[in-house]
Design a protein around this motif. Structure first.
Motif, PDB file in Angstrom:
ATOM      1  N   HIS A 248      27.398 -24.486   8.414  1.00 49.62           N
ATOM      2  CA  HIS A 248      27.332 -24.231   6.970  1.00 49.62           C
ATOM      3  C   HIS A 248      28.383 -25.048   6.227  1.00 49.62           C
ATOM      4  O   HIS A 248      28.123 -25.586   5.145  1.00 49.62           O
ATOM      5  CB  HIS A 248      27.530 -22.746   6.711  1.00 49.62           C
ATOM      6  N   ARG A 249      29.560 -25.133   6.812  1.00 46.00           N
ATOM      7  CA  ARG A 249      30.616 -25.914   6.171  1.00 46.00           C
ATOM      8  C   ARG A 249      30.187 -27.366   5.993  1.00 46.00           C
ATOM      9  O   ARG A 249      30.503 -28.018   4.993  1.00 46.00           O
ATOM     10  CB  ARG A 249      31.898 -25.834   7.000  1.00 46.00           C
ATOM     11  N   ALA A 250      29.442 -27.890   6.974  1.00 44.84           N
ATOM     12  CA  ALA A 250      28.984 -29.276   6.908  1.00 44.84           C
ATOM     13  C   ALA A 250      27.665 -29.417   6.160  1.00 44.84           C
ATOM     14  O   ALA A 250      27.187 -30.531   5.947  1.00 44.84           O
ATOM     15  CB  ALA A 250      28.835 -29.829   8.325  1.00 44.84           C
ATOM     16  N   GLY A 251      27.059 -28.278   5.779  1.00 43.04           N
ATOM     17  CA  GLY A 251      25.800 -28.321   5.052  1.00 43.04           C
ATOM     18  C   GLY A 251      24.594 -28.573   5.917  1.00 43.04           C
ATOM     19  O   GLY A 251      23.606 -29.152   5.458  1.00 43.04           O
ATOM     20  N   HIS A 252      24.660 -28.134   7.182  1.00 41.98           N
ATOM     21  CA  HIS A 252      23.571 -28.434   8.107  1.00 41.98           C
ATOM     22  C   HIS A 252      22.976 -27.184   8.745  1.00 41.98           C
ATOM     23  O   HIS A 252      22.555 -27.202   9.902  1.00 41.98           O
ATOM     24  CB  HIS A 252      24.056 -29.369   9.219  1.00 41.98           C
ATOM     25  N   VAL A 253      22.920 -26.086   8.012  1.00 42.70           N
ATOM     26  CA  VAL A 253      22.356 -24.857   8.566  1.00 42.70           C
ATOM     27  C   VAL A 253      20.838 -24.975   8.680  1.00 42.70           C
ATOM     28  O   VAL A 253      20.167 -25.433   7.748  1.00 42.70           O
ATOM     29  CB  VAL A 253      22.702 -23.643   7.676  1.00 42.70           C
ATOM     30  N   GLN A 254      20.311 -24.549   9.826  1.00 41.20           N
ATOM     31  CA  GLN A 254      18.877 -24.532  10.045  1.00 41.20           C
ATOM     32  C   GLN A 254      18.485 -23.215  10.698  1.00 41.20           C
ATOM     33  O   GLN A 254      19.162 -22.753  11.627  1.00 41.20           O
ATOM     34  CB  GLN A 254      18.426 -25.696  10.940  1.00 41.20           C
ATOM     35  N   VAL A 255      17.399 -22.618  10.231  1.00 41.27           N
ATOM     36  CA  VAL A 255      16.884 -21.399  10.852  1.00 41.27           C
ATOM     37  C   VAL A 255      16.118 -21.786  12.109  1.00 41.27           C
ATOM     38  O   VAL A 255      15.305 -22.700  12.080  1.00 41.27           O
ATOM     39  CB  VAL A 255      15.948 -20.646   9.881  1.00 41.27           C
ATOM     40  N   PRO A 256      16.400 -21.109  13.249  1.00 39.76           N
ATOM     41  CA  PRO A 256      15.679 -21.429  14.487  1.00 39.76           C
ATOM     42  C   PRO A 256      14.170 -21.324  14.294  1.00 39.76           C
ATOM     43  O   PRO A 256      13.674 -20.419  13.610  1.00 39.76           O
ATOM     44  CB  PRO A 256      16.185 -20.360  15.456  1.00 39.76           C
TER      45      PRO A 256
ATOM     46  N   GLY B 209      14.208 -13.825   8.831  1.00 38.07           N
ATOM     47  CA  GLY B 209      14.873 -12.582   8.455  1.00 38.07           C
ATOM     48  C   GLY B 209      15.882 -12.094   9.474  1.00 38.07           C
ATOM     49  O   GLY B 209      16.684 -12.853  10.017  1.00 38.07           O
ATOM     50  N   ARG B 210      15.804 -10.791   9.756  1.00 36.38           N
ATOM     51  CA  ARG B 210      16.778 -10.147  10.631  1.00 36.38           C
ATOM     52  C   ARG B 210      16.769 -10.719  12.043  1.00 36.38           C
ATOM     53  O   ARG B 210      17.796 -10.745  12.723  1.00 36.38           O
ATOM     54  CB  ARG B 210      16.496  -8.652  10.680  1.00 36.38           C
ATOM     55  N   ALA B 211      15.633 -11.205  12.499  1.00 37.78           N
ATOM     56  CA  ALA B 211      15.511 -11.679  13.874  1.00 37.78           C
ATOM     57  C   ALA B 211      16.494 -12.805  14.183  1.00 37.78           C
ATOM     58  O   ALA B 211      17.158 -12.802  15.220  1.00 37.78           O
ATOM     59  CB  ALA B 211      14.079 -12.125  14.145  1.00 37.78           C
ATOM     60  N   TRP B 212      16.614 -13.771  13.281  1.00 32.51           N
ATOM     61  CA  TRP B 212      17.504 -14.888  13.585  1.00 32.51           C
ATOM     62  C   TRP B 212      18.958 -14.569  13.260  1.00 32.51           C
ATOM     63  O   TRP B 212      19.875 -15.228  13.759  1.00 32.51           O
ATOM     64  CB  TRP B 212      17.058 -16.159  12.866  1.00 32.51           C
ATOM     65  N   ARG B 213      19.188 -13.531  12.448  1.00 38.52           N
ATOM     66  CA  ARG B 213      20.570 -13.155  12.124  1.00 38.52           C
ATOM     67  C   ARG B 213      21.192 -12.230  13.175  1.00 38.52           C
ATOM     68  O   ARG B 213      22.405 -12.039  13.188  1.00 38.52           O
ATOM     69  CB  ARG B 213      20.632 -12.482  10.755  1.00 38.52           C
ATOM     70  N   ARG B 214      20.375 -11.671  14.066  1.00 34.58           N
ATOM     71  CA  ARG B 214      20.897 -10.706  15.041  1.00 34.58           C
ATOM     72  C   ARG B 214      22.028 -11.300  15.873  1.00 34.58           C
ATOM     73  O   ARG B 214      23.084 -10.672  16.057  1.00 34.58           O
ATOM     74  CB  ARG B 214      19.769 -10.252  15.964  1.00 34.58           C
ATOM     75  N   ASP B 215      21.825 -12.509  16.390  1.00 31.77           N
ATOM     76  CA  ASP B 215      22.841 -13.113  17.247  1.00 31.77           C
ATOM     77  C   ASP B 215      24.037 -13.638  16.460  1.00 31.77           C
ATOM     78  O   ASP B 215      25.048 -14.027  17.060  1.00 31.77           O
ATOM     79  CB  ASP B 215      22.237 -14.254  18.072  1.00 31.77           C
ATOM     80  N   LEU B 216      23.913 -13.666  15.135  1.00 30.83           N
ATOM     81  CA  LEU B 216      25.058 -14.017  14.301  1.00 30.83           C
ATOM     82  C   LEU B 216      25.929 -12.783  14.059  1.00 30.83           C
ATOM     83  O   LEU B 216      27.151 -12.888  13.947  1.00 30.83           O
ATOM     84  CB  LEU B 216      24.608 -14.578  12.945  1.00 30.83           C
ATOM     85  N   ALA B 217      25.285 -11.630  13.991  1.00 30.56           N
ATOM     86  CA  ALA B 217      26.001 -10.396  13.668  1.00 30.56           C
ATOM     87  C   ALA B 217      26.574  -9.703  14.896  1.00 30.56           C
ATOM     88  O   ALA B 217      27.652  -9.094  14.827  1.00 30.56           O
ATOM     89  CB  ALA B 217      25.069  -9.438  12.921  1.00 30.56           C
ATOM     90  N   TRP B 218      25.855  -9.753  16.015  1.00 24.03           N
ATOM     91  CA  TRP B 218      26.296  -9.014  17.205  1.00 24.03           C
ATOM     92  C   TRP B 218      26.517  -9.942  18.392  1.00 24.03           C
ATOM     93  O   TRP B 218      25.701 -10.824  18.686  1.00 24.03           O
ATOM     94  CB  TRP B 218      25.279  -7.934  17.567  1.00 24.03           C
ATOM     95  N   ARG B 219      27.608  -9.716  19.077  1.00 26.62           N
ATOM     96  CA  ARG B 219      27.947 -10.469  20.273  1.00 26.62           C
ATOM     97  C   ARG B 219      27.033 -10.062  21.434  1.00 26.62           C
ATOM     98  O   ARG B 219      26.339  -9.051  21.373  1.00 26.62           O
ATOM     99  CB  ARG B 219      29.407 -10.200  20.651  1.00 26.62           C
TER     100      ARG B 219
END
Length: 248
Positions: free
Chosen positions: A70-78, A83-93
């Motif tokens: 995100h800092r480099a401006g290169h975020v991509q959704v898998p 929605g929540r599916a791709w954010r799960r591994d960002l929120a929980w270890r």
């Protein structure tokens, strides 16, 4: 053997440390400190055989990668996720998801909840311990191990809800009663009134018990496919045996 438990908060005001001395088939609570600052925690950990810390020891690897992208401006959704599916591994270890699968409890998200503030403090403590020569392994193999009191209580057949904060003092007192019944070898001594008055103190005691389980090899460790993530994210050591095994 001496184990300590740290109920770590972002500030000293809600932080507690408990010292358990294990000898002669008993565990004696030799001290409990509430309002514990960094110096108290580091000195306690330096003198212990194992320190159980109730706080994430790191952030999800994928969250760190996400922020960097995100800092480099290169975020991509898998691809194929939304929605929540791709954010799960960002929120929980990885360890958070293992704990949920094994206990039904969901740890707070270190990247999406206020516990992240405590983890920032924890990172400094780990660095200080490492600088002083203590082996710091976020998988739990060194001087410290990550613990989760609620999951420990549930695994030991004790109530793990309804004892937090001043409004639930009765529930806290009942938990202390049940803990003493389940572990007659645990001597709270002169510190029992504080445990009945402060859930921070009680959680610190539970964390010290969990540290003992880890030190004896009676707690979960990451498998081969989890070890790499656990080395950076941290690993919650769940007890694998009954409470009485800690003095067997």
């Amino acid at each position: 053997m001496l184990t300590i438990g740290v109920d770590l908060a972002a500030e000293a005001a809600r932080t507690a440390v408990a010292w358990l001395d294990w000898s002669g088939g008993r565990a004696r609570l030799v001290n409990v400190r509430t309002g514990a600052d960094d110096d108290v925690i580091v000195e306690a950990a330096m003198g212990a055989g194992k320190a159980g810390i109730d706080c994430p020891l790191g952030w999800p690897d994928r969250f760190v990668d996400f922020v960097t992208a995100h800092r480099a401006g290169h975020v991509q959704v898998p691809a194929g996720l939304a929605g929540r599916a791709w954010r799960r591994d960002l929120a929980w270890r990885v360890t958070d998801q293992v704990v949920r699968a094994q206990t039904g409890l969901t740890p707070l998200s270190v990247s999406a909840d206020r516990i992240g503030h405590a983890t920032m403090r924890c990172a400094v403590l780990l660095a200080e311990l490492a600088w002083r020569g203590q082996p710091v392994d976020r998988r739990g193999g060194g001087a410290v191990v990550e613990v989760y009191p609620a999951a420990c209580l549930k695994r030991w057949g004790l109530s793990h809800r309804g004892y937090k904060r001043a409004a639930n003092l009765a529930g806290l007192g009942e938990l202390v009663d049940r803990l003493r019944e389940a572990a007659p070898w645990l001597d709270l001594g002169e510190h029992e009134p504080l445990c009945r008055a402060s859930d921070d103190a009680t959680d610190a005691v539970i964390s010290a018990l969990a540290a003992r389980a880890s030190a004896l090899g009676l707690a979960t460790v990451p498998g081969r496919d989890q070890a790499k993530a656990a080395a950076t994210e941290g690993w919650i050591a769940l007890p694998t045996t009954p409470l009485n095994s800690l003095v067997a």
